[in-house]
Design a protein around this motif. Structure first.
Motif, PDB file in Angstrom:
ATOM      1  N   ASN A   1       8.370   8.920   5.245  1.00 22.92           N
ATOM      2  CA  ASN A   1       8.250  10.133   6.067  1.00 22.92           C
ATOM      3  C   ASN A   1       9.110  10.002   7.315  1.00 22.92           C
ATOM      4  O   ASN A   1       9.862  10.910   7.691  1.00 22.92           O
ATOM      5  CB  ASN A   1       6.770  10.305   6.432  1.00 22.92           C
ATOM      6  CG  ASN A   1       6.438  11.684   6.959  1.00 22.92           C
ATOM      7  OD1 ASN A   1       5.290  11.977   7.211  1.00 22.92           O
ATOM      8  ND2 ASN A   1       7.424  12.549   7.136  1.00 22.92           N
TER       9      ASN A   1
ATOM     10  N   ARG B   1       7.307  -7.716   5.759  1.00 23.50           N
ATOM     11  CA  ARG B   1       6.300  -7.707   6.823  1.00 23.50           C
ATOM     12  C   ARG B   1       4.954  -8.240   6.346  1.00 23.50           C
ATOM     13  O   ARG B   1       4.177  -8.765   7.129  1.00 23.50           O
ATOM     14  CB  ARG B   1       6.082  -6.271   7.312  1.00 23.50           C
ATOM     15  CG  ARG B   1       7.261  -5.731   8.107  1.00 23.50           C
ATOM     16  CD  ARG B   1       6.791  -4.612   8.977  1.00 23.50           C
ATOM     17  NE  ARG B   1       7.629  -3.429   8.830  1.00 23.50           N
ATOM     18  CZ  ARG B   1       7.389  -2.282   9.461  1.00 23.50           C
ATOM     19  NH1 ARG B   1       6.313  -2.163  10.228  1.00 23.50           N
ATOM     20  NH2 ARG B   1       8.173  -1.246   9.317  1.00 23.50           N
ATOM     21  N   MET B   2       4.689  -8.069   5.064  1.00 24.59           N
ATOM     22  CA  MET B   2       3.371  -8.472   4.546  1.00 24.59           C
ATOM     23  C   MET B   2       3.347  -9.930   4.098  1.00 24.59           C
ATOM     24  O   MET B   2       2.326 -10.423   3.669  1.00 24.59           O
ATOM     25  CB  MET B   2       2.956  -7.598   3.363  1.00 24.59           C
ATOM     26  CG  MET B   2       2.835  -6.120   3.644  1.00 24.59           C
ATOM     27  SD  MET B   2       1.802  -5.743   5.051  1.00 24.59           S
ATOM     28  CE  MET B   2       0.236  -6.366   4.506  1.00 24.59           C
ATOM     29  N   LYS B   3       4.509 -10.573   4.123  1.00 24.47           N
ATOM     30  CA  LYS B   3       4.595 -11.964   3.623  1.00 24.47           C
ATOM     31  C   LYS B   3       3.585 -12.858   4.309  1.00 24.47           C
ATOM     32  O   LYS B   3       3.385 -12.774   5.513  1.00 24.47           O
ATOM     33  CB  LYS B   3       5.998 -12.501   3.882  1.00 24.47           C
ATOM     34  CG  LYS B   3       6.830 -12.507   2.596  1.00 24.47           C
ATOM     35  CD  LYS B   3       8.224 -13.051   2.873  1.00 24.47           C
ATOM     36  CE  LYS B   3       9.176 -12.660   1.745  1.00 24.47           C
ATOM     37  NZ  LYS B   3      10.565 -12.812   2.148  1.00 24.47           N
TER      38      LYS B   3
ATOM     39  N   LYS C   1     -12.882   9.524  -0.892  1.00 23.79           N
ATOM     40  CA  LYS C   1     -13.339   8.278  -0.295  1.00 23.79           C
ATOM     41  C   LYS C   1     -12.684   7.031  -0.878  1.00 23.79           C
ATOM     42  O   LYS C   1     -12.413   6.087  -0.182  1.00 23.79           O
ATOM     43  CB  LYS C   1     -14.864   8.176  -0.385  1.00 23.79           C
ATOM     44  CG  LYS C   1     -15.519   9.005   0.709  1.00 23.79           C
ATOM     45  CD  LYS C   1     -17.011   8.843   0.726  1.00 23.79           C
ATOM     46  CE  LYS C   1     -17.584   9.764   1.806  1.00 23.79           C
ATOM     47  NZ  LYS C   1     -19.008   9.833   1.821  1.00 23.79           N
TER      48      LYS C   1
ATOM     49  N   GLU D   1       0.291   4.289   0.696  1.00 18.11           N
ATOM     50  CA  GLU D   1       0.228   5.215   1.826  1.00 18.11           C
ATOM     51  C   GLU D   1       1.095   4.745   2.998  1.00 18.11           C
ATOM     52  O   GLU D   1       1.672   5.550   3.718  1.00 18.11           O
ATOM     53  CB  GLU D   1      -1.214   5.412   2.284  1.00 18.11           C
ATOM     54  CG  GLU D   1      -1.316   6.643   3.160  1.00 18.11           C
ATOM     55  CD  GLU D   1      -2.678   6.840   3.798  1.00 18.11           C
ATOM     56  OE1 GLU D   1      -3.689   6.449   3.192  1.00 18.11           O
ATOM     57  OE2 GLU D   1      -2.701   7.395   4.902  1.00 18.11           O
ATOM     58  N   VAL D   2       1.181   3.424   3.159  1.00 20.86           N
ATOM     59  CA  VAL D   2       2.026   2.900   4.244  1.00 20.86           C
ATOM     60  C   VAL D   2       3.489   3.230   3.937  1.00 20.86           C
ATOM     61  O   VAL D   2       4.245   3.663   4.812  1.00 20.86           O
ATOM     62  CB  VAL D   2       1.804   1.382   4.413  1.00 20.86           C
ATOM     63  CG1 VAL D   2       2.698   0.829   5.502  1.00 20.86           C
ATOM     64  CG2 VAL D   2       0.334   1.098   4.720  1.00 20.86           C
TER      65      VAL D   2
ATOM     66  N   ARG E   1      -9.679   5.036  -2.199  1.00 20.92           N
ATOM     67  CA  ARG E   1      -8.242   5.224  -2.012  1.00 20.92           C
ATOM     68  C   ARG E   1      -7.443   4.923  -3.262  1.00 20.92           C
ATOM     69  O   ARG E   1      -6.288   5.288  -3.366  1.00 20.92           O
ATOM     70  CB  ARG E   1      -7.767   4.381  -0.836  1.00 20.92           C
ATOM     71  CG  ARG E   1      -7.765   2.894  -1.091  1.00 20.92           C
ATOM     72  CD  ARG E   1      -7.017   2.238   0.070  1.00 20.92           C
ATOM     73  NE  ARG E   1      -6.587   0.914  -0.269  1.00 20.92           N
ATOM     74  CZ  ARG E   1      -7.045  -0.177   0.337  1.00 20.92           C
ATOM     75  NH1 ARG E   1      -7.944  -0.074   1.278  1.00 20.92           N
ATOM     76  NH2 ARG E   1      -6.584  -1.357   0.012  1.00 20.92           N
TER      77      ARG E   1
ATOM     78  N   LEU F   1       8.581  -3.537   3.989  1.00 24.98           N
ATOM     79  CA  LEU F   1       7.130  -3.759   4.007  1.00 24.98           C
ATOM     80  C   LEU F   1       6.769  -5.078   3.327  1.00 24.98           C
ATOM     81  O   LEU F   1       5.905  -5.816   3.784  1.00 24.98           O
ATOM     82  CB  LEU F   1       6.403  -2.583   3.346  1.00 24.98           C
ATOM     83  CG  LEU F   1       4.872  -2.640   3.439  1.00 24.98           C
ATOM     84  CD1 LEU F   1       4.406  -2.636   4.887  1.00 24.98           C
ATOM     85  CD2 LEU F   1       4.223  -1.470   2.697  1.00 24.98           C
TER      86      LEU F   1
ATOM     87  N   ARG G   1       0.834  -1.204   0.000  1.00 21.50           N
ATOM     88  CA  ARG G   1       0.000   0.000   0.000  1.00 21.50           C
ATOM     89  C   ARG G   1       0.868   1.253   0.000  1.00 21.50           C
ATOM     90  O   ARG G   1       1.711   1.447   0.871  1.00 21.50           O
ATOM     91  CB  ARG G   1      -0.936   0.010   1.201  1.00 21.50           C
ATOM     92  CG  ARG G   1      -1.994   1.083   1.025  1.00 21.50           C
ATOM     93  CD  ARG G   1      -2.892   1.190   2.205  1.00 21.50           C
ATOM     94  NE  ARG G   1      -3.815   0.074   2.278  1.00 21.50           N
ATOM     95  CZ  ARG G   1      -4.763  -0.001   3.213  1.00 21.50           C
ATOM     96  NH1 ARG G   1      -4.875   0.942   4.112  1.00 21.50           N
ATOM     97  NH2 ARG G   1      -5.580  -1.026   3.235  1.00 21.50           N
TER      98      ARG G   1
ATOM     99  N   ASN H   1      -7.626  12.614   0.219  1.00 28.21           N
ATOM    100  CA  ASN H   1      -8.654  12.438   1.243  1.00 28.21           C
ATOM    101  C   ASN H   1     -10.032  12.163   0.640  1.00 28.21           C
ATOM    102  O   ASN H   1     -11.038  12.338   1.270  1.00 28.21           O
ATOM    103  CB  ASN H   1      -8.706  13.622   2.216  1.00 28.21           C
ATOM    104  CG  ASN H   1      -8.637  14.939   1.520  1.00 28.21           C
ATOM    105  OD1 ASN H   1      -8.806  14.979   0.314  1.00 28.21           O
ATOM    106  ND2 ASN H   1      -8.401  16.015   2.253  1.00 28.21           N
TER     107      ASN H   1
ATOM    108  N   HIS I   1       4.252   6.790   4.726  1.00 25.48           N
ATOM    109  CA  HIS I   1       4.520   7.033   6.152  1.00 25.48           C
ATOM    110  C   HIS I   1       5.906   6.558   6.559  1.00 25.48           C
ATOM    111  O   HIS I   1       6.606   7.213   7.316  1.00 25.48           O
ATOM    112  CB  HIS I   1       3.469   6.328   7.018  1.00 25.48           C
ATOM    113  CG  HIS I   1       2.098   6.900   6.859  1.00 25.48           C
ATOM    114  ND1 HIS I   1       0.958   6.131   6.974  1.00 25.48           N
ATOM    115  CD2 HIS I   1       1.683   8.141   6.584  1.00 25.48           C
ATOM    116  CE1 HIS I   1      -0.100   6.896   6.775  1.00 25.48           C
ATOM    117  NE2 HIS I   1       0.313   8.119   6.529  1.00 25.48           N
ATOM    118  N   MET I   2       6.273   5.389   6.017  1.00 23.25           N
ATOM    119  CA  MET I   2       7.589   4.842   6.359  1.00 23.25           C
ATOM    120  C   MET I   2       8.694   5.756   5.818  1.00 23.25           C
ATOM    121  O   MET I   2       9.698   5.999   6.490  1.00 23.25           O
ATOM    122  CB  MET I   2       7.721   3.419   5.809  1.00 23.25           C
ATOM    123  CG  MET I   2       6.772   2.431   6.486  1.00 23.25           C
ATOM    124  SD  MET I   2       6.678   0.841   5.622  1.00 23.25           S
ATOM    125  CE  MET I   2       8.161   0.027   6.228  1.00 23.25           C
TER     126      MET I   2
END
Lengths: 385, 376
Positions: free
Chosen positions: B306, B374-376, B323, B299-300, B325, B371, B297, B321, B303-304
């Motif tokens: 960021n 982590r998503m595995k 509805k 957006e994740v 995504r 990521l 994703r 923003n 953030h990472m």
């Protein structure tokens, strides 16, 4: 003519010996709601008067007062001298142009030369004369009522309507609870319902940054702020559960993600509640609404809470009923903002609907529960609202 | 901190800020005032208008109406001319156009028609032309796509559109093109939107370039500023700062274009291509590189990144923003939701350095891998 706001309290009048305790809490909450305004709060038997305020702020003050639990109703009255002419002058402004009416009088001043019924009759007669045939008296089903309240010291209050209060009990008189606040529609309503019964409510929110965003957290802060107007302030605690979700994702069955996560949330909530002296947990669960809100789901979550009761004030409500209350409390518009509040990145396609406790325990044993909770507490943040 | 979200907005030109400050502090006069001081300010405004316009258009044929930004310019254009029959636009438009077309549909006065995109983000010109008939009153095709950076050859498209129906009013949203692409507006284009804050100007200033002979109805009524089309006291400071900033930007336009093209390719070459898929075409604007971390994703990752000091975008900053995504534009190019979900928009400014790009590559590869694991 001077304006006065009459505040009548709700259930407090049922209290006998400890009425003073409830009244003091109610007064404090009224004062908190009116912080920043100039006014005088005067206590009378069974009610309060607000006097000497800026009349331009009447509507604003009323809106604040309507969020204070324990108030049955309000009226905005005019204070006049208690002679009939003065009362009539004030009464005129509440008269409609046509229709039927009655005058309803209460007489606090028992030395007043006329009885309540006589005052009503006299004022009614003056109104009839003034209306020149456009108004008629109907004491059973009038289209409007003029209320007259004759007080001591030659004063009277005249008003036209009763404005509904929030009812319930004064916040703080029933102890303290910890609300699990998500960004959704239900949990703010659950907090509202318990505050209505006099509970002081603090909030706990779980986030999963970086999987959820800062706007989602901001939205929860906004919701807590809306709730705080009813709860006489609140403390919002924010805890990250990202690492817990990652650990579950890595080690446990996908369909149990939500079930296991909720058990962590309840554990963290109970510990935080005990830390700050909260006496119960409050959630917005409604039976059967989603997969984790089945009886089995609730049993699984409940079984990790050791000392406190878990209150679910919405358990028997339909979604529509909850939405109605959310709209009424002013939270709905914020609740439906489209930010994700729970990490959907790890959301399983088919969450377990009736998880077996034995299976849950087996999966959970793969995790370092205490270590993960300690890590969550390290991220705890407190926001005072 | 490394800033690679310059398509959302870019750092204001500081020299221009200083230069224009005079109009904020000492020469604060209302340009409509009749005393000498006010008149002088109005003269300066005229110069700024001319400078901004002449960079992309023939001043004898076109004029510039200042607006509060690109969105207002787009709104003015559509609401002024999409008034009868049907109006045609593309599936790649910024929400300042697509949302206005949705509103046209709500009002039911005009039939909106949307032309599909090619895989590379350009409008499918053949299909666009097929949508135009004798009842078409208005056509809007964006110049540079704000998400993918794809360039539509709007001069040619305008010509083809007018060949099909000469009565059509043709508009183009040039917000991501102005000051960044070498370009002159062809006479077949009737309206062209620009914005200040994408090239070193301030937020709250933009303009609608219009063909002089086209009668543009008033959009905001009042004191009659902007020849009656857009009333309200002019934002003199913002306009002056915009003009100074644009002056500087156009001086280095070609050099910037080439340098940033090299930065963009350096970034793409450095990215782990087992994680990232390139969506931006090579012949798009060099200022935008759109990639997708397919299956992750965006957006994740944002953030990472960021947290590591790298500021990037996902789709368009203006629609993050909304509805849904998923980037509508990426879906419109024919990619699936897994691709659309992983979209990252990296956008550049002439201030970016090779060192920054190398650091950004490192961060993006790191977080992408992190990521993914982590998503595995």
């Amino acid at each position: 003519m001077k304006k006065v706001i009459i505040i009548r309290y709700a259930e407090i009048f049922l209290k006998k010996k400890n009425r003073g305790f409830f009244e003091r809490a109610f007064e404090n909450n009224l004062q908190r709601a009116l912080k920043g305004y100039t006014y005088e709060l005067i206590k009378q038997s069974g009610r309060y008067l607000i006097e000497n305020f800026d009349e331009y702020e009447t509507e604003e003050m009323l809106a604040k007062l309507q969020k204070v639990f324990g108030a049955h109703s309000f009226s905005v009255a005019q204070e006049t001298a208690s002679d009939l002419d003065s009362i009539f002058e004030a009464a005129k402004s509440y008269c409609q142009e046509s229709g039927t009416f009655k005058v309803d009088t209460h007489r606090g001043d028992k030395k007043y030369p006329l009885t309540s019924i006589e005052i009503s009759r006299e004022i009614g007669a003056k109104i009839l004369e003034y209306a020149k045939g456009k108004l008629k008296v109907d004491v059973h089903n009038p289209s409007f009522t003029v209320h007259v309240d004759v007080r001591d010291h030659g004063k009277a209050l005249v008003f036209g309507e009763f404005i509904d209060g929030a009812n319930g009990m004064p916040v703080g008189t029933a102890g303290k609870g910890m609300l699990l606040l998500s960004g959704g529609i239900d949990s703010p309503v659950a907090g509202y319902m318990m505050a209505k019964r006099g509970l002081k409510v603090d909030c706990l929110h779980f986030h999963s940054y970086p999987y959820t965003n800062m706007q989602a957290k901001e939205k929860v802060v906004d919701l807590a702020k809306i709730l705080s107007e009813y709860t006489c302030g609140t403390k919002l605690y924010v805890v990250s559960v990202t690492h817990i979700q990652e650990a579950i994702h890595e080690k446990c069955k996908a369909e149990l993600m939500i079930t296991l996560l909720r058990r962590f949330m309840y554990r963290i909530a109970e510990r935080q509640a005990l830390r700050i002296g909260s006496q119960c947990l409050i959630t917005g669960e409604s039976l059967g609404q989603v997969a984790s809100q089945t009886i089995e789901g609730m049993t699984s979550s409940n079984s990790v809470v050791e000392k406190l009761p878990v209150l679910r004030p919405l358990v028997g409500f339909d979604k529509n009923e909850i939405i109605e209350k959310s709209v009424k409390m002013g939270a709905y518009e914020t609740s439906i903002l489209p930010f994700e509040d729970c990490c959907t990145v790890f959301l399983p396609e088919f969450p377990a609907i009736r998880p077996k406790l034995s299976e849950i325990l087996r999966e959970e044993s793969k995790l370092d529960v205490e270590g993960l909770i300690a890590e969550a507490f390290a991220s705890l943040e407190k926001i005072e609202l | 901190m490394i800033y690679l979200d310059n398509a959302a907005t870019t750092q204001p030109n500081m020299v221009a800020l200083e230069h224009a400050q005079d109009y904020l502090t000492t020469r604060y006069y209302n340009p409509s005032a009749l005393y000498r001081e006010g008149y002088e300010v109005s003269g300066e405004l005229k110069k700024a208008r001319s400078a901004l316009l002449s960079k992309v258009a023939d001043e004898t044929l076109f004029e510039l109406v200042f607006t509060s930004g690109g969105t207002e310019a787009d709104n003015q254009a559509v609401f002024a001319f999409a008034k009868r029959g049907n109006a045609v636009t593309t599936a790649g438009e910024h929400s300042a156009i697509s949302a206005v077309f949705a509103e046209l549909k709500n009002r039911g006065v005009v039939e909106p028609r949307i032309a599909p995109l090619e895989r590379n983000g350009q409008v499918d010109v053949e299909k666009l032309l097929a949508l135009i008939d004798e009842k078409t009153s208005f056509v809007s095709v964006m110049h540079v796509n704000n998400e993918l950076g794809s360039i539509n050859d709007v001069n040619t498209i305008a010509k083809l559109v007018k060949q099909k129906n000469p009565r059509v009013i043709f508009h183009s949203d040039g917000v991501q093109a102005y000051g960044k692409l070498p370009f002159k507006i062809a006479k077949e284009i009737d309206l062209y939107s620009i914005s200040a804050h994408k090239l070193g100007g301030l937020k709250g200033i933009g303009g609608l370039i219009k063909r002089k002979s086209l009668a543009l109805p008033a959009y905001i009524f009042g004191g009659g500023q902007e020849l009656g089309r857009r009333s309200g006291t002019e934002n003199v400071f913002g306009i002056q700062q915009f003009a100074f900033a644009a002056e500087e930007k156009f001086l280095t336009l070609k050099a910037d274009f080439e340098r940033i093209m090299r930065l963009r390719e350096r970034l793409w070459d450095g990215l782990d291509q087992t994680i990232f898929q390139r969506l931006s075409p090579t012949d798009g604007t060099p200022y935008i590189l759109n990639v997708s971390a397919v299956g992750l994703r965006g957006e994740v990752l944002l953030h990472m990144a960021n947290d590591k000091g790298l500021l990037i975008g996902t789709g368009s900053a203006c629609s993050s923003n909304s509805k849904t995504r998923y980037s509508k534009v990426v879906l419109a190019c024919g990619y699936d939701e897994r691709v659309a979900d992983g979209v990252l928009r990296l956008s550049f400014s002439p201030k970016n350095t090779e060192e920054e790009i190398d650091e950004a590559i490192k961060i993006l590869n790191e977080i992408g891998l992190d990521l993914k694991n982590r998503m595995k």
